[in-house]
Design a protein around this motif. Structure first.
Motif: not given
Ligand code: FE
Ligand code: MBD
Length: 284
Positions: A165, A220, A223, A225
């Protein structure tokens, strides 16, 4: 083999950034909770820990290892990560149990407010030659009765093709793969981006240490967000997932719901994939 193209984040770097974000965005207010409630919750949590210590006959050696680990979580700045991975999903479940509209899920530690305004048909900011499968996302935001909503804002953020990120890993431009989309009167949004990679919890920090010591995995599923709001309606924070991801059924953060699975088809222009997903908001 090491990847020399981009620096890998350390747990302490992402942890420090996530801690700073949290302290800035969500100043805590213990004072807002009545003391009877603090008393009941704190006492019951402690009693559950005491019961666990008795049940497993936890030793002094283990107790000291726990103390050292708790200290290290703080030093790594990993309390936001720990809380959002192992606690937030239940808080979200309780908070939104009465919602009739679309399902939400956890926010996690990597949101940043004030992402660039991109209009209704948005291309998320990305680097020249950003790696990853191109993704076209289209959606409409409506009321429970199906009426398209006005004043729709959608903040979108996701990891890059390495699972990192922006703002929480070094060497990525500040607003990379982050944007604010504003719909017109039809409540429709378009997001042009690339498909994120699955996210792995840093293996070199305290959360990674717990995962390794317990024999868990750190993944995870991939995905997107999304945070959706509209005038006069309750906002939703959600994530959308990609069918076939190996961790859709065992997300370390327990945040996948069947309603949040995308359906993808090859893009009409032959470039990557496309998908659509509509959101229904409850009235405020
Ligand atoms: Fe995330
Ligand atoms: C993430 O990307 C995330 O979404 C959550 C909830 C926790 C850790 C990393």
């Amino acid at each position: 083999m090491t990847d020399v193209s981009a620096p890998h984040p350390t747990a302490a770097e992402s942890g420090a950034a996530a801690t700073q974000r949290f302290v800035t965005d969500k100043p805590a207010s213990l004072a807002a909770t009545p003391k009877e409630r603090v008393d009941a919750i704190a006492r019951e949590v402690l009693a559950a820990v005491h019961d666990t210590i008795r049940k497993h006959r936890v030793t002094y050696e283990e107790y000291n290892a726990l103390k050292a680990w708790l200290i290290q979580v703080g030093q790594d700045g990993e309390w936001p990560l720990f809380c959002d991975v192992w606690l937030e999903h239940v808080v979200e479940e309780v908070a939104h149990a009465d919602r009739k509209g679309s399902k939400g899920t956890i926010e996690g530690p990597y949101y940043a407010p004030s992402a660039p305004e991109l209009g209704a048909d948005a291309t998320l900011p990305m680097r020249d030659g950003e790696k990853g499968t191109p993704l076209l996302f289209q959606g409409q935001v409506r009321a429970l009765d199906g009426t398209p909503l006005r004043g729709v804002k959608c903040e979108s953020v996701h990891a890059d093709d390495d699972g990192y990120y922006s703002q929480f890993a070094p060497g990525i431009p500040q607003w990379n793969l982050r944007g604010t989309i504003t719909a017109g009167a039809d409540g429709r949004i378009t997001i042009r981006t690339i498909q994120p990679a699955p996210y792995q919890i840093p293996t070199d920090g305290s959360c990674g240490k717990l995962i390794a010591a317990a024999g868990w995995h750190a993944w995870r599923p991939a995905h997107l967000h999304l945070m959706i709001s509209a005038d006069g309606y309750l906002p939703i924070t959600t994530q959308l997932y990609f069918p076939g991801d190996p961790h859709n059924d065992d997300d370390v953060a327990s945040a996948v719901k069947p309603e949040l699975m995308l359906e993808l088809t090859p893009a009409a222009d032959g470039n990557g994939r496309q998908t659509s997903y509509d959101f229904v908001l409850d009235p405020a």
